[in-house]
Structure formats: structure tokens, C-alpha cells
Write an enzyme that holds these catalytic residues in place. Structure first.
Site, short mmCIF file in Angstrom:
data_model
loop_
_atom_site.label_atom_id
_atom_site.label_comp_id
_atom_site.label_asym_id
_atom_site.label_seq_id
_atom_site.Cartn_x
_atom_site.Cartn_y
_atom_site.Cartn_z
N ASP A 107 0.84 -1.19 0.00
CA ASP A 107 0.00 0.00 0.00
C ASP A 107 0.89 1.25 0.00
O ASP A 107 1.92 1.27 -0.67
CB ASP A 107 -0.92 -0.03 1.23
CG ASP A 107 -2.26 0.62 1.00
OD1 ASP A 107 -2.30 1.86 0.95
OD2 ASP A 107 -3.27 -0.10 0.87
N HIS A 114 -3.58 6.00 3.50
CA HIS A 114 -4.35 4.85 3.04
C HIS A 114 -3.87 3.56 3.70
O HIS A 114 -4.65 2.78 4.26
CB HIS A 114 -4.24 4.75 1.52
CG HIS A 114 -5.21 3.82 0.87
ND1 HIS A 114 -4.91 2.51 0.60
CD2 HIS A 114 -6.48 4.01 0.43
CE1 HIS A 114 -5.95 1.93 0.02
NE2 HIS A 114 -6.91 2.82 -0.10
N ALA A 172 -8.04 -8.36 -8.47
CA ALA A 172 -9.11 -9.10 -7.79
C ALA A 172 -9.76 -10.13 -8.71
O ALA A 172 -10.24 -11.16 -8.24
CB ALA A 172 -10.16 -8.12 -7.26
N SER A 232 -11.33 -0.85 -0.54
CA SER A 232 -10.02 -0.97 0.12
C SER A 232 -10.17 -1.45 1.54
O SER A 232 -9.42 -2.30 2.02
CB SER A 232 -9.33 0.40 0.17
OG SER A 232 -8.69 0.73 -1.01
#
Length: 365
Positions: A43, A97, A202, A254
Site C-alpha cells: 500500500d 491509506h 481481484a 479498500s
């Protein structure tokens, strides 16, 4: 709703945030708290000095502040671990984040807002720049492989984009071969946009693809979903740590992904002998029924921790090919294979709209 941490943990009671109650995390804590499990957060870095995380963040790696081909430079014994040190090892977060993601996974049980797996350890790997974007998908793949090679049991990918990346996909396959579970977000979109496809990575088969649900167990209105979606988890109005101390409210797939990574850490902690595939199946097969477009349903971590999941039967081994025949086939077909590879690469690019963009879209808060 006020739920209590188990007396078995030796911790004080604390009110459960809505997402903790929704996935029944406090009911799982008497069985497992994530101890012994390492979750890599690939991240924007993680603020290792945040009070909720100061005991759980390991030295990681940054692919943003240092030469990606070089290992982080270890400081001499006794040197002061200042900002350069923290950024090189992924222990600083200029965006916020990664810190929010890490907190939702493993914030301390003594903090005002515990993580799903409060005793798990976080391995920070920074790939997002100061604008919360990555520029090179192959670099993110390298970060995933580094995390696998450096002790990750689970890799959280709260990022993604619209375009496939063969090097990134190969890193995911590498994780699968090394029994590391990859959890990734399906993506976000604006209310007024047409429905988007599930983001890469994903949509890769080996990845646990997570979309976001709301307080009513329905899909959050901006959460991307599709046939590749495996599971839903709370992803709206979650309270998470922010760099420098304090907390903020976050929304997006997220953060639903972080909730599922924390749940996976609880399952791996409760069942250390299980494979990544068994952990994944425990999470999906025990999911609670929810609204449409939520994959197998909404995460129920208490049920997942108590599930009985047998390993899959071993697949029959492929018949061996004689070395002589193998050599002959290689000599005769090598050129054709090379041409096929080029055609496949060209075909993928044509179907996806040409070469990869220099700034793939990534998850925003």
C-alpha cells in the site's frame, strides 16, 4: 451494541464498532486474535508510530523511496531511526491509506478502535506514491513476491486497476505456490458511472476478491462487483487510524478488503495447519446471506474460525514425458511456441485497449 472482548484475552471490555459487530469479530476473539500471523499491507506505507499500531508493524520495504532493484539499506547498530529509516522500511505513510488498512486489520485491542485481528503483525510494503497511485504494475508484483519471501501469510492488496499485468499475475501465482493467501478489492466507482468490471488483480482466480457492504448487509452503492466477486465485508463509514495519531472515517472496497484480511488472519491463527485454500474456503463457505452482487455473502468471521474445512484431495500427477521426447519436442516446437506467446500477448493488449497505462487507477478513500 456493546460486545465484550473475551476475558480469556486478559483485556478490558470495549464497545464494538459497527463493522466488528457485523462480522462477529468479538465472538471469534476467544478462539483466535491473529497471534502468529503476518499480514503484508502492500500500500502507501504504514505509520509504525501510531499508538494503535506501534507494537505490530514490522520493518518492511518501500518501492517508492529507494531503488526498486536494491534492498533497503540497513542502518548501523545504534543509529537513530529517523524519517529516512522509516520511509525506507515502509514504516511511514504520507497518504494515510495504508495506515487505515493496517489499523482495520490489526490495531491493538487496547486502542479505541481495535482491528479484526489485534494480535497479528503487519509487514508494510510501500508501492503507492504521495498521490496514492502506482505507476508500474510489475513493481507491485515484485513487492508481492518480496512479501511472500519475507514471511507474509496473507497479502492485502487494497489497490487495483482496469488492465491485466502478466508480471503482477505471475507474482500472485508465486504467492499461491507458496501457500500465501492474496486478498484484493474489487474496486470503486462513481454513482453516475456505468457499472465497471471487477478490477485487476481481484479478478484473478487465485485471489480472494472483496466488495463492500453497508450497515444493512447490502452492497455499498459505489462498490464494484461482478462474477469474480468472492465475498463482501463492511466497507462504509469505518473508523481507522490516520498517520500522526487520531482516527478518521473511511469508505471503500479498500477497507472491506482489510476487514477480510483481518478475518483471514484470525482463521490462520486458529488453524495454523490449514492451507491458504482452506482459509479461503472457510471465509466464503460460512458467509452470511446478503443482498445481490455480494459473492458468497457477507463475512461471518466467528463462523469461519469455527468451521471444519478439509483439504482438497490431491490432484493426480501428470504423466512424465521421456527426456528424449521432451528434447525433440522443444527443438521442433520452440519457434512455434515463441510465435504463440507473441500472439497471445498481442491479443491481450488488443482486447484490453492497447498497452498498460502509465498510471493505473487505484483505490481511493
Amino acid at each position: 451494541m456493546a460486545l465484550l472482548l473475551s476475558a480469556q484475552t486478559g483485556r478490558a471490555s470495549t464497545p464494538a464498532a459497527w463493522h466488528l459487530a457485523a462480522v462477529k469479530a468479538p465472538e471469534a476473539w476467544p478462539i483466535a486474535t491473529g497471534e502468529g500471523v503476518t499480514v503484508a499491507v502492500v500500500d502507501s506505507g504504514v505509520d509504525a508510530d501510531h499508538p494503535a499500531l506501534e507494537r505490530s508493524v514490522l520493518p518492511g520495504r518501500s518501492y517508492v523511496d529507494v531503488d526498486p532493484a536494491a534492498q533497503p539499506r540497513l542502518l548501523a547498530f545504534g543509529s537513530d531511526p529517523g524519517p529516512v529509516y522509516e520511509r525506507a522500511f515502509g514504516q511511514a505513510d504520507p497518504v494515510g491509506h495504508g495506515t487505515a488498512v493496517a489499523g482495520l486489520i490489526a490495531a491493538s485491542a487496547e486502542s479505541p478502535h481495535p482491528g479484526i485481528a489485534p494480535d497479528a503483525e503487519i509487514l508494510p510494503v510501500r508501492v503507492l506514491d504521495d498521490e496514492n497511485r502506482y505507476h508500474d504494475s510489475a513493481m507491485v508484483g515484485a513487492a508481492v513476491q518480496w512479501a511472500v519471501d519475507n514471511g507474509a501469510d496473507i497479502v492485502n492488496l487494497s489497490l487495483g486497476g482496469h488492465y491485466d499485468s502478466p508480471p503482477f499475475a505471475e507474482a500472485i501465482a508465486y504467492a499461491e505456490r507458496h501457500d500465501v493467501l492474496i486478498v484484493a478489492c474489487t474496486g470503486n466507482q462513481h454513482d453516475d458511472e456505468p457499472n465497471e468490471d471487477v478490477w485487476f488483480p481481484a479478478r484473478v482466480a487465485d485471489v480472494l476478491a472483496v466488495t463492500g457492504s453497508d450497515e444493512h448487509g447490502e452492497r455499498w452503492r459505489t462498490a464494484v462487483t461482478g462474477a469474480e466477486t468472492d465475498l463482501a465485508a463492511p466497507g462504509a463509514n469505518l473508523v481507522a487510524p490516520k498517520p500522526g495519531g487520531g482516527y478518521k472515517t473511511v469508505t471503500g472496497t479498500s477497507f472491506a478488503t482489510a476487514v477480510v484480511s483481518g478475518a483471514a488472519a484470525l482463521v490462520r491463527s486458529a488453524h495454523p495447519e490449514w492451507s491458504a485454500d482452506q482459509v479461503r474456503r472457510a471465509l466464503t463457505e460460512t458467509a452470511a446471506d446478503g443482498g445481490p452482487d455480494l459473492g458468497e455473502g457477507v463475512l461471518d468471521v466467528a463462523a469461519a474460525v469455527e468451521a471444519e474445512v478439509l483439504p482438497r484431495p490431491a490432484e493426480p500427477a501428470e504423466a512424465e514425458i521421456s527426456p528424449v521426447w521432451s528434447a525433440a519436442a522443444t527443438a521442433a516446437g520452440g519457434g512455434l511456441l515463441g510465435v504463440s506467446a507473441l500472439l497471445l500477448r498481442g491479443g491481450r493488449g488488443a482486447r484490453r485497449g492497447g498497452r498498460l497505462p502509465s498510471r493505473p487507477r487505484t483505490m481511493a478513500e
